[in-house]
Design a protein around this motif. Structure first.
Motif, PDB file in Angstrom:
ATOM      1  N   LEU A   1       0.814  -1.210   0.000  1.00 17.36           N
ATOM      2  CA  LEU A   1       0.000   0.000   0.000  1.00 17.36           C
ATOM      3  C   LEU A   1       0.853   1.268   0.000  1.00 17.36           C
ATOM      4  N   ARG A   2       0.394   2.261  -0.734  1.00 18.75           N
ATOM      5  CA  ARG A   2       1.073   3.561  -0.768  1.00 18.75           C
ATOM      6  C   ARG A   2       0.075   4.664  -0.467  1.00 18.75           C
ATOM      7  N   TRP A   3       0.558   5.695   0.227  1.00 13.66           N
ATOM      8  CA  TRP A   3      -0.307   6.850   0.528  1.00 13.66           C
ATOM      9  C   TRP A   3       0.345   8.102  -0.042  1.00 13.66           C
TER      10      TRP A   3
ATOM     11  N   MET B   1       3.586 -16.648   6.123  1.00 11.97           N
ATOM     12  CA  MET B   1       3.994 -15.998   7.367  1.00 11.97           C
ATOM     13  C   MET B   1       5.071 -14.974   7.039  1.00 11.97           C
ATOM     14  N   ASP B   2       4.758 -13.725   7.322  1.00  9.80           N
ATOM     15  CA  ASP B   2       5.604 -12.592   6.956  1.00  9.80           C
ATOM     16  C   ASP B   2       6.643 -12.309   8.043  1.00  9.80           C
ATOM     17  N   ASP B   3       7.696 -11.617   7.680  1.00  8.59           N
ATOM     18  CA  ASP B   3       8.698 -11.129   8.649  1.00  8.59           C
ATOM     19  C   ASP B   3       9.200 -12.239   9.572  1.00  8.59           C
TER      20      ASP B   3
ATOM     21  N   VAL C   1      15.951  -9.163  -0.911  1.00  4.21           N
ATOM     22  CA  VAL C   1      17.222  -9.522  -1.555  1.00  4.21           C
ATOM     23  C   VAL C   1      17.592  -8.430  -2.551  1.00  4.21           C
ATOM     24  N   GLU C   2      18.791  -7.886  -2.395  1.00  8.12           N
ATOM     25  CA  GLU C   2      19.181  -6.766  -3.258  1.00  8.12           C
ATOM     26  C   GLU C   2      20.373  -7.102  -4.143  1.00  8.12           C
ATOM     27  N   THR C   3      21.317  -7.889  -3.611  1.00  6.44           N
ATOM     28  CA  THR C   3      22.585  -8.044  -4.335  1.00  6.44           C
ATOM     29  C   THR C   3      22.784  -9.453  -4.905  1.00  6.44           C
TER      30      THR C   3
ATOM     31  N   GLY D   1      12.617  -9.026  -3.798  1.00  5.61           N
ATOM     32  CA  GLY D   1      13.532  -7.944  -3.451  1.00  5.61           C
ATOM     33  C   GLY D   1      13.911  -7.108  -4.648  1.00  5.61           C
ATOM     34  N   TYR D   2      14.651  -6.028  -4.355  1.00  6.14           N
ATOM     35  CA  TYR D   2      15.060  -5.102  -5.410  1.00  6.14           C
ATOM     36  C   TYR D   2      15.906  -5.816  -6.457  1.00  6.14           C
ATOM     37  N   TYR D   3      16.525  -6.950  -6.060  1.00  6.50           N
ATOM     38  CA  TYR D   3      17.336  -7.718  -7.012  1.00  6.50           C
ATOM     39  C   TYR D   3      16.527  -7.973  -8.287  1.00  6.50           C
TER      40      TYR D   3
HETATM   41  P1  C2E Z   1       6.418  -6.146   4.368  1.00  9.17           P
HETATM   42  O1  C2E Z   1       5.106  -6.833   4.285  1.00  9.17           O
HETATM   43  O2  C2E Z   1       7.534  -6.905   4.967  1.00  9.17           O
HETATM   44  O3  C2E Z   1       6.747  -5.719   2.911  1.00  9.17           O
HETATM   45  C1  C2E Z   1       8.011  -5.753   2.365  1.00  9.17           C
HETATM   46  C2  C2E Z   1       8.667  -4.431   2.481  1.00  9.17           C
HETATM   47  O4  C2E Z   1      10.025  -4.538   2.100  1.00  9.17           O
HETATM   48  C3  C2E Z   1       8.060  -3.416   1.538  1.00  9.17           C
HETATM   49  O5  C2E Z   1       8.158  -2.166   2.163  1.00  9.17           O
HETATM   50  C4  C2E Z   1       9.012  -3.477   0.354  1.00  9.17           C
HETATM   51  O6  C2E Z   1       9.001  -2.318  -0.425  1.00  9.17           O
HETATM   52  C5  C2E Z   1      10.307  -3.657   1.054  1.00  9.17           C
HETATM   53  N1  C2E Z   1      11.287  -4.306   0.186  1.00  9.17           N
HETATM   54  C6  C2E Z   1      11.091  -5.259  -0.707  1.00  9.17           C
HETATM   55  N2  C2E Z   1      12.253  -5.628  -1.289  1.00  9.17           N
HETATM   56  C7  C2E Z   1      13.203  -4.873  -0.713  1.00  9.17           C
HETATM   57  C8  C2E Z   1      14.626  -4.794  -0.873  1.00  9.17           C
HETATM   58  O7  C2E Z   1      15.238  -5.486  -1.661  1.00  9.17           O
HETATM   59  N3  C2E Z   1      15.280  -3.920  -0.081  1.00  9.17           N
HETATM   60  C9  C2E Z   1      14.638  -3.115   0.798  1.00  9.17           C
HETATM   61  N4  C2E Z   1      15.340  -2.263   1.520  1.00  9.17           N
HETATM   62  N5  C2E Z   1      13.297  -3.180   0.988  1.00  9.17           N
HETATM   63  C10 C2E Z   1      12.599  -4.046   0.224  1.00  9.17           C
HETATM   64  P2  C2E Z   1       6.952  -1.173   2.162  1.00  9.17           P
HETATM   65  O8  C2E Z   1       6.195  -1.254   0.909  1.00  9.17           O
HETATM   66  O9  C2E Z   1       7.513   0.132   2.583  1.00  9.17           O
HETATM   67  O10 C2E Z   1       6.029  -1.749   3.296  1.00  9.17           O
HETATM   68  C11 C2E Z   1       6.448  -1.766   4.600  1.00  9.17           C
HETATM   69  C12 C2E Z   1       5.525  -2.562   5.439  1.00  9.17           C
HETATM   70  O11 C2E Z   1       4.250  -1.942   5.570  1.00  9.17           O
HETATM   71  C13 C2E Z   1       5.235  -3.922   4.884  1.00  9.17           C
HETATM   72  O12 C2E Z   1       6.286  -4.782   5.187  1.00  9.17           O
HETATM   73  C14 C2E Z   1       3.983  -4.277   5.609  1.00  9.17           C
HETATM   74  O13 C2E Z   1       4.256  -4.740   6.895  1.00  9.17           O
HETATM   75  C15 C2E Z   1       3.291  -2.940   5.717  1.00  9.17           C
HETATM   76  N6  C2E Z   1       2.283  -2.858   4.652  1.00  9.17           N
HETATM   77  C16 C2E Z   1       2.406  -2.466   3.373  1.00  9.17           C
HETATM   78  N7  C2E Z   1       1.230  -2.540   2.744  1.00  9.17           N
HETATM   79  C17 C2E Z   1       0.338  -3.009   3.637  1.00  9.17           C
HETATM   80  C18 C2E Z   1      -1.063  -3.328   3.584  1.00  9.17           C
HETATM   81  O14 C2E Z   1      -1.736  -3.220   2.555  1.00  9.17           O
HETATM   82  N8  C2E Z   1      -1.640  -3.787   4.720  1.00  9.17           N
HETATM   83  C19 C2E Z   1      -0.928  -3.960   5.871  1.00  9.17           C
HETATM   84  N9  C2E Z   1      -1.560  -4.422   6.954  1.00  9.17           N
HETATM   85  N10 C2E Z   1       0.362  -3.690   5.943  1.00  9.17           N
HETATM   86  C20 C2E Z   1       1.007  -3.224   4.834  1.00  9.17           C
END
Ligand code: C2E
Ligand code: CA
Ligand code: CA
Length: 524
Positions: free
Chosen positions: A306-308, A422-424, A482-484, A501-503
């Motif tokens: 999601l983006r705002w 399961m996230d994170d 994963v980036e690199t 990931g950004y990779y």
């Molecule tokens: P998340 O679910 O762990 O989402 C992955 C986050 O890691 C995303 O950040 C993504 O942009 C970022 N990411 C992905 N690949 C890479 C990478 O290679 N390097 C780096 N540095 N970051 C990477 P984002 O989009 O800023 O979202 C952050 C968190 O916000 C998400 O973590 C999630 O927990 C929450 N979120 C985002 N959208 C939603 C939603 O629709 N609903 C809910 N409940 N939470 C959301």
């Protein structure tokens, strides 16, 4: 004379009307009247000859002759027994009514109205004091899982703990819901600090309710009068702000009010208002990031993020999602994400762009919300999306908060045809052994373990173990962030299934993402 029954008293002496002892007392009183030579009125309870009690209002005075000599006593008495009974009844009714409106039925503690009256009173005096507001963490989950009666019993047990910690000079009240308020007649921060530590240490033990051990913690905020606030409303506001500050530090914390909180609170309220309007103003939008097979690079899934976009700025979800959770807006926002996600998945499936699942993030509060399963069913029906096109991502911490409830919810969700990831994973300090009890299809190893993994021996061991375990349990395993090339190579060599990931790609807005999807699909 008593006016109740004229025939019974007319022409009779005190001895014939009253019980002997009382008659004697009257005679003594009459002698005093003679000696003092003064008129006096008094209320007495007298026993009549037949043993009944009467309340009598008697005026006695001296009879004086022309030479100013006292030669006798005059007396007028009125039976006021009925009037007294009525007054007593009124007093009792008043007290009952007062209790009804001032006492909380669940805990027998004074309620919000009562403590508010006391606060107003105390603010009119000079003496310093403090108000402690205590809010139970996650009480709603207990209520939702075990029912309101159980919740009420827990509140009662908590009130007992409060009475243990605070002595009788403190004024304890239940403010309503899962919130308690306490007025302590001290403004000494060190003293209060000790008291609060004692209180919060009590919450490390479970409460035993109906043979069940319930672990619950509390967050408290403390406002000191007159330093922090000068009237009742300000005191509530300040204690509340301090309490929210305590919650920021995690559970079972307390915080004293600080003037800085005020600016933060204003900014917070402003942001919540803005977020509330974000849906109507179409400021919320889904971005998409692919999940790729580590060997082929083929897309095995897509995550919706999601983006705002607010006033030309992009507010990151790490900021506004916690805000939405705290303010309760996450339910409405979560519904928006589900609706948009379901519609997108349907469109991509029908156009043949995506053959795998679209992942949607579900926050803990959303998952345990009473209507969640019903919402999912309704949205499937309304959007025409199939559950088999969707994966729901839940975080490890939302399972840990209430494993039994969450496992049962996840089972119902899976029965509908959704898959679950399961996230994170790894950030919730959970034991690996509980993994086998979880109905999940995919495990996402958190980015914190992946960053520069080629140079981090400890993280290497953790990641290898988790990969091994997931394979044993037949769960798909993905590495996040994963980036690199180096990170990619390490994970490939250690048999990870997929990578996000950004990779491969950053999260992209719909149009860009569709172009990318088409290209990649076409090139494979
Ligand atoms: P998340 O679910 O762990 O989402 C992955 C986050 O890691 C995303 O950040 C993504 O942009 C970022 N990411 C992905 N690949 C890479 C990478 O290679 N390097 C780096 N540095 N970051 C990477 P984002 O989009 O800023 O979202 C952050 C968190 O916000 C998400 O973590 C999630 O927990 C929450 N979120 C985002 N959208 C939603 C939603 O629709 N609903 C809910 N409940 N939470 C959301
Ligand atoms: Ca996620
Ligand atoms: Ca994640």
């Amino acid at each position: 004379m008593v006016n109740a029954d004229v025939q019974n008293v007319l022409g009779k002496s005190d001895k014939e009307i009253f019980d002997t002892q009382d008659a004697q007392k009257i005679q003594i009183a009459d002698k005093v009247t003679v000696l003092n030579a003064k008129v006096s009125t008094s209320e007495r309870i007298l026993t009549m000859k037949d043993g009944t009690l009467k309340t009598v209002l008697a005026t006695k005075g001296p009879l004086i002759d022309k030479q100013n000599n006292v030669f006798g006593v005059f007396g007028i008495s009125r039976d006021i027994t009925n009037q007294k009974e009525y007054e007593h009844f009124l007093e009792e009714s008043k007290e009952k009514f007062y209790n009804l409106s001032h006492i909380d039925k669940v805990t027998n503690l004074p309620n919000r109205l009562h403590i508010s009256e006391i606060l107003v009173q105390m603010c009119s005096q000079e003496a310093p004091f403090c108000l402690v507001l205590i809010d139970l963490d996650e009480f709603k989950i207990v209520n939702d899982s075990y029912g309101h009666r159980f919740g009420d019993k827990l509140l009662f047990e908590v009130s007992k703990v409060l009475m243990e910690v605070f002595d009788s000079s403190a004024f304890l009240a239940r403010m309503g819901g899962d919130e308690f308020g306490i007025i302590v007649s001290s403004s000494d921060k060190e003293e209060l600090d000790v008291l609060m530590q004692k209180l919060h240490s009590k919450f490390s033990n479970p409460f035993k309710i109906d043979m069940i051990d319930v672990y619950i913690t509390a967050s408290s905020g403390i406002c000191i009068y007159p330093d922090d606030a000068q009237n009742m409303e300000e005191i509530y506001q300040a204690a509340d702000t301090a309490m929210y500050n305590a919650k920021k530090f995690g559970k079972n914390n307390f915080s004293f009010y600080s003037a800085e909180f005020k600016n933060e609170a204003v900014a917070y309220t402003q942001m919540v208002t803005n977020l509330k309007q974000a849906i109507q103003k179409s400021e919320l939008e889904l971005y998409f990031q692919p999940q790729n097979d580590v060997h082929t690079g083929k897309i095995i899934g897509v995550e919706a993020l999601l983006r705002w976009k607010h006033k030309d700025a992009m507010i990151p979800p790490d900021i506004f999602i916690p805000l939405a959770e705290k303010s309760g807006l996450i339910i409405e926002i979560g519904d928006f994400v589900l609706k948009s996600g379901f519609e997108k998945a349907k469109s991509w499936q029908e156009r043949g762009i995506l053959t795998s699942r679209l992942s949607i993030n579900i926050s803990a509060r959303q998952l345990t919300h009473l209507d969640f399963i019903v919402t999912l069913k309704n949205m499937l029906q309304e959007s025409g999306c199939e559950a088999s096109w969707i994966e729901l991502e839940i975080t490890e911490s939302s399972v840990l908060e209430n494993p039994e409830l969450v496992i049962s919810l996840l089972e119902q969700i899976r029965e509908l045809g959704f898959s679950i990831s399961m996230d994170d994973f790894g950030t919730g300090y959970s034991s690996l052994s509980y993994l086998k009890n979880l109905p999940i299809d995919k495990l996402k190893i958190d980015r914190s373990f992946i960053v520069n993994i080629q140079d981090e021996p400890k993280n290497q061991i953790i990641v290898k173990t988790v990969i091994f375990l997931a394979k044993e349990l037949g769960i798909h395993i993905l590495a996040e962030g994963v980036e690199t090339e180096e990170e990619h190579t390490f994970l490939l060599q250690n048999r990870i299934d997929s990578i996000q990931g950004y990779y491969y790609s950053k999260p992209l807005p719909n149009d860009e993402f569709e172009i990318k999807l088409f290209n990649r699909e076409a090139s494979l």
